[in-house]
Write a protein that holds these residues in place. Structure first.
Motif, short mmCIF file in Angstrom:
data_model
loop_
_atom_site.label_atom_id
_atom_site.label_comp_id
_atom_site.label_asym_id
_atom_site.label_seq_id
_atom_site.Cartn_x
_atom_site.Cartn_y
_atom_site.Cartn_z
N LYS A 1 0.83 -1.21 0.00
CA LYS A 1 0.00 0.00 0.00
C LYS A 1 0.86 1.26 0.00
CE LYS A 1 -4.02 -2.07 2.27
NZ LYS A 1 -4.94 -2.01 3.45
N THR A 2 2.03 1.17 0.67
CA THR A 2 2.95 2.31 0.73
C THR A 2 4.36 1.83 0.40
OG1 THR A 2 3.51 2.04 3.06
CG2 THR A 2 1.52 3.31 2.55
N LEU A 3 5.29 2.80 0.27
CA LEU A 3 6.69 2.46 0.01
C LEU A 3 7.29 1.61 1.12
CD1 LEU A 3 8.03 5.86 -1.37
CD2 LEU A 3 7.64 3.78 -2.66
N ASP A 4 6.79 1.83 2.38
CA ASP A 4 7.34 1.11 3.51
C ASP A 4 7.01 -0.38 3.49
OD1 ASP A 4 8.39 3.47 4.50
OD2 ASP A 4 6.58 3.95 5.66
N ASP A 5 6.04 -0.76 2.65
CA ASP A 5 5.65 -2.16 2.59
C ASP A 5 6.60 -2.99 1.73
OD1 ASP A 5 3.43 -1.61 4.14
OD2 ASP A 5 2.14 -1.25 2.40
N CYS A 6 7.49 -2.33 0.98
CA CYS A 6 8.34 -3.03 0.03
C CYS A 6 9.78 -3.13 0.54
CB CYS A 6 8.32 -2.33 -1.33
SG CYS A 6 6.68 -2.31 -2.08
N ASP A 7 10.43 -4.22 0.20
CA ASP A 7 11.77 -4.51 0.66
C ASP A 7 12.82 -3.72 -0.13
OD1 ASP A 7 13.80 -5.80 2.12
OD2 ASP A 7 14.03 -7.30 0.53
N GLY A 8 13.85 -3.25 0.56
CA GLY A 8 15.01 -2.64 -0.09
C GLY A 8 14.67 -1.47 -0.99
N GLN A 9 15.14 -1.53 -2.26
CA GLN A 9 14.93 -0.45 -3.22
C GLN A 9 13.64 -0.58 -4.01
OE1 GLN A 9 18.92 -1.01 -5.14
NE2 GLN A 9 19.12 1.19 -4.82
N ILE B 1 9.68 -0.31 -4.87
CA ILE B 1 8.65 0.68 -4.58
C ILE B 1 7.29 0.07 -4.89
CG2 ILE B 1 10.17 2.63 -5.08
CD1 ILE B 1 8.72 2.96 -7.76
N CYS B 2 6.26 0.71 -4.36
CA CYS B 2 4.89 0.21 -4.53
C CYS B 2 4.30 0.81 -5.80
CB CYS B 2 4.05 0.57 -3.31
SG CYS B 2 2.41 -0.19 -3.30
N ILE B 3 4.00 -0.06 -6.79
CA ILE B 3 3.40 0.38 -8.05
C ILE B 3 2.13 -0.43 -8.29
CG2 ILE B 3 3.72 0.63 -10.54
CD1 ILE B 3 6.71 0.74 -10.09
N ASN B 4 1.01 0.27 -8.33
CA ASN B 4 -0.30 -0.36 -8.58
C ASN B 4 -0.56 -1.53 -7.63
OD1 ASN B 4 -0.83 1.38 -10.77
ND2 ASN B 4 0.27 0.03 -12.18
N GLY B 5 -0.20 -1.34 -6.36
CA GLY B 5 -0.51 -2.34 -5.36
C GLY B 5 0.45 -3.50 -5.29
N LYS B 6 1.58 -3.44 -6.05
CA LYS B 6 2.57 -4.52 -6.02
C LYS B 6 3.97 -3.93 -5.93
CE LYS B 6 0.01 -8.14 -8.43
NZ LYS B 6 0.03 -9.14 -9.53
#
Length: 227
Positions: A45-53, A55-60
């Motif tokens: 949902k946000t950048l913080d949900d993704c690992d390392g480098q 980013i969150c694009i269209n929910g993935k």
């Protein structure tokens, strides 16, 4: 007694603060573990949900196009293979010879495979002469057909019903009562006519009329199947 009371109060406050700090630590750990870090193509949902480098694009979670990383491209997610397509029917029917009358004509013992939509050429036949394969006499007002040798299949389709479909959308059921000989022709037995092609449905005028077809035509493309 006064010092004892102060000492007890200080100890109580320290214990309370320690307890609150412990609860705060437990809450922080719970929050951090509940927000799991997603890898490539994982939900976010946000950048913080993704690992390392990522980013969150269209929910993935995915590579950042501005940074130019190729983490997900180098490690694509496993995708199940789609089911194999249904086997296709191959026409392996070939002529076994030729006859000559008004040109060279191939002769066949076989016909193309029968499917739920078998392509064929519908021709117009005269059924008022002689007995048919069922030992009966038929007339042109009946919805009846003769099939090429391969489709007639050694009389196994004699008396069976088929469904014929014209390109105008109309359909008709007809009874198989004879063979359209694909193996012989150009002789007295066949009135010196050329052999039947191996993809013929030879229909009575009643079949043609039921399909709304012009009986002045030599043949018309149709499809047919067993009923």
């Amino acid at each position: 007694h006064f010092l004892t009371h102060i000492t007890f109060s200080i100890i109580t406050k320290i214990a309370t603060m320690s307890h609150l700090a412990f609860l705060s630590l437990i809450f922080t750990i719970f929050i951090s573990t509940s927000n799991a870090i997603s890898q490539c193509n994982g939900p976010c949902k946000t950048l913080d949900d993704c690992d390392g480098q990522l980013i969150c694009i269209n929910g993935k979670c995915n590579d950042d196009p501005n940074v130019g990383t190729k983490i997900c491209k180098n490690n694509p997610p496993s995708v199940p293979f789609p089911p194999p397509p249904p086997p296709t029917t191959t026409n392996t029917c070939r002529p076994f010879g030729t006859v000559n009358c008004n040109g060279i004509h191939p002769i066949y013992r076989c016909s193309p495979p029968v499917t739920s939509l078998t392509p064929a050429q519908l021709t117009l036949n005269e059924f008022d002469i002689g007995k048919s394969c069922d030992g009966k006499y038929h007339n042109n007002n009946e919805r009846i057909v003769a099939l090429s040798t391969g489709w007639f299949a050694g009389r196994s389709r004699c008396g069976k019903m088929i469904l014929i479909r014209a390109n105008n959308g109309k359909t008709v059921t007809a009874k198989v009562v004879d063979e359209c000989d694909s193996t012989m022709g150009c002789d007295a037995e066949h009135a010196f006519q050329s052999p039947c092609k191996n993809n013929i449905v030879d229909g009575s005028i009643a079949v043609w009329r039921a399909l709304g077809l012009d009986t002045n035509l030599d043949n018309v493309t149709v499809t047919w199947s067993m009923v």
